[in-house]
Design a protein around this motif. Structure first.
Motif, PDB file in Angstrom:
ATOM      1  N   HIS A 264      48.004 -24.551   3.531  1.00 31.85           N
ATOM      2  CA  HIS A 264      48.226 -25.804   4.269  1.00 31.85           C
ATOM      3  C   HIS A 264      47.915 -25.589   5.756  1.00 31.85           C
ATOM      4  O   HIS A 264      47.150 -26.354   6.365  1.00 31.85           O
TER       5      HIS A 264
ATOM      6  N   SER B 229      55.361 -33.662   0.400  1.00 33.63           N
ATOM      7  CA  SER B 229      54.936 -34.650   1.399  1.00 33.63           C
ATOM      8  C   SER B 229      56.062 -35.611   1.746  1.00 33.63           C
ATOM      9  O   SER B 229      56.212 -36.017   2.914  1.00 33.63           O
TER      10      SER B 229
ATOM     11  N   GLN C 215      57.597 -36.113   5.459  1.00 31.58           N
ATOM     12  CA  GLN C 215      57.727 -37.423   6.101  1.00 31.58           C
ATOM     13  C   GLN C 215      59.131 -37.603   6.684  1.00 31.58           C
ATOM     14  O   GLN C 215      59.299 -38.169   7.769  1.00 31.58           O
TER      15      GLN C 215
ATOM     16  N   ARG D 158      47.648 -31.228   2.925  1.00 30.20           N
ATOM     17  CA  ARG D 158      48.805 -31.303   2.029  1.00 30.20           C
ATOM     18  C   ARG D 158      48.372 -31.261   0.564  1.00 30.20           C
ATOM     19  O   ARG D 158      49.090 -30.727  -0.287  1.00 30.20           O
TER      20      ARG D 158
ATOM     21  N   ASP E 148      54.889 -38.820  -3.496  1.00 26.75           N
ATOM     22  CA  ASP E 148      53.907 -37.953  -2.851  1.00 26.75           C
ATOM     23  C   ASP E 148      52.740 -38.765  -2.287  1.00 26.75           C
ATOM     24  O   ASP E 148      52.322 -38.571  -1.148  1.00 26.75           O
TER      25      ASP E 148
ATOM     26  N   ARG F 296      46.141 -35.208   5.233  1.00 31.79           N
ATOM     27  CA  ARG F 296      46.322 -35.512   3.813  1.00 31.79           C
ATOM     28  C   ARG F 296      45.628 -34.470   2.934  1.00 31.79           C
ATOM     29  O   ARG F 296      46.163 -34.049   1.903  1.00 31.79           O
TER      30      ARG F 296
ATOM     31  N   THR G 121      52.408 -39.037   1.790  1.00 30.46           N
ATOM     32  CA  THR G 121      51.346 -38.280   2.463  1.00 30.46           C
ATOM     33  C   THR G 121      50.512 -39.199   3.341  1.00 30.46           C
ATOM     34  O   THR G 121      49.983 -38.784   4.376  1.00 30.46           O
TER      35      THR G 121
END
Length: 378
Positions: A203, A242, A246, A221, A60, A218, A64
């Motif tokens: 979010h 996260s 990605q 998230r 994570d 960031r 992130t």
């Protein structure tokens, strides 16, 4: 009638709407996936649970930042988390002030999820991300909202002179009221929305406000992780949203832009994508748990003859999921030994049946664990 370009210009802002019937099936699928993962975790010991949590949090923290194009050293991240969580991973990497800041934010968001989200808490997270008060070489405001002194906050891409504007955030003058409404919603004692949908909305809402000079993705998230921790009812994390974002970074930005530029406040498409991504993250967590349990069984069974420190160190790297192929030169670099010593260590492990050779031989020879865990095993 809505005539603006961005969602926050709607006269109904921020009255989010969504089609609960359309989201019922993916919502049930995610809930089932959560139950399956928690059921597996309930059957393993404390050690594997801690190791699975450490792996998820490490992913994570790293991912992130990677979403924003920032690379953190995995060893430093894992060491920082292990130190805070009291998990023994052997030797710890040196402290990295920037890594420590991201770790602080992630652990506070997930470990203290039930605490109210406040302006002061958000300021603390932001300051932790930018301990020097710089974003790259540019001074930014920490411990306060952006002021738009250099113009409106925009998300852009492309070279200077040919930049494309993907999104423009609300004016800074609106932020105090917008943030107050957002925090009141996050901290509502009796939420109207299902908990998982609140994580997706939180979010989206925060990243649309874009209240800081930098770090908004960031922080958005982290807000989502806080709301997911509330939904899970546990401060311990076993999956990383996260990390999955990605993997689907392009789709993530496309979906954000699509939602933020639509003429109404219907978040159904965003929430459907969010739930699909969350389900994939939970599926990845099963693979992580497979790896953790395989590692635990490996050391419980134990080699018949004691291994040297170099062999233990590199085997642990392999058991944690080695990136790429292990060669004798990589062994020498990781173990900090000569090429001859690396080859002796490897040949010894092959003879014991712990490693097997692959590749064409010679310098192309690589090594892998003799008994890899099956990701299909559940």
């Amino acid at each position: 009638m809505f005539s603006g370009e961005y969602i926050w210009q709607s006269p109904d802002w921020p009255a989010w709407r969504y089609d609960l019937a359309a989201l019922a099936t993916p919502l049930a699928a995610v809930s089932q996936a959560q139950g399956l993962l928690l059921g597996r975790l309930a059957d393993v010991g404390l050690g594997p649970r801690d190791a699975a949590s450490l792996a998820a949090l490490t992913d994570d923290v790293i991912k992130t930042s990677a979403i924003e194009g920032e690379a953190l050293q995995p060893a430093s991240v894992r060491s920082s988390l292990a130190r805070r969580l009291g998990v023994d991973i052997g030797a710890l990497a040196p402290v990295d002030r920037h890594v420590e800041g991201v770790v602080d934010m992630v652990l506070d968001a997930t470990g203290n999820a039930e605490a109210p989200l406040t302006e002061e808490r958000l300021f603390g997270w932001h300051a932790a991300l930018f301990p020097t008060g710089l974003s790259g070489l540019t001074p930014i405001t920490t411990g306060g909202w952006r002021d738009d002194a250099q113009g409106p906050m925009q998300v852009v891409s492309g070279p200077v002179g040919r930049q494309r504007v993907h999104f423009q955030a609300p004016p800074a003058a609106r932020l105090p009221g917008d943030i107050a409404r957002f925090l009141a919603w996050v901290n509502a004692p009796a939420p109207a929305e299902p908990a998982l949908l609140r994580a997706g909305l939180g979010h989206l809402w925060f990243v649309t406000l874009h209240p800081f000079d930098d770090g908004n993705g960031r922080l958005a998230r982290a807000v989502g992780d806080l709301l997911l921790a509330r939904a899970d009812g546990s401060p311990q994390r076993f999956y990383s949203l996260s990390a999955q974002i990605q993997r689907e970074r392009s789709a993530y930005y496309d979906m954000l832009e699509q939602t933020q530029k639509q003429g109404d406040l219907d978040a159904t498409a965003w929430l459907a994508w969010f739930l699909q991504t969350l389900q994939a993250a939970l599926g990845q967590a099963h693979q992580t748990l497979d790896t953790v349990l395989h590692k635990a069984r490996f050391w419980q069974q134990g080699p018949a003859v004691a291994l040297n420190e170099r062999q233990v160190k590199v085997l642990n790297r392999l058991l944690d999921g080695f990136d790429g192929k292990l060669t004798s030169s990589k062994w020498a670099a990781i173990a900090k030994c000569s090429a001859d010593t690396a080859l002796r260590d490897l040949n010894d492990l092959v003879a014991r049946g712990l490693l097997q050779r692959s590749g064409a031989g010679g310098r192309s020879t690589s090594y892998e664990l003799a008994n890899q865990p099956s990701s299909a095993a559940r």
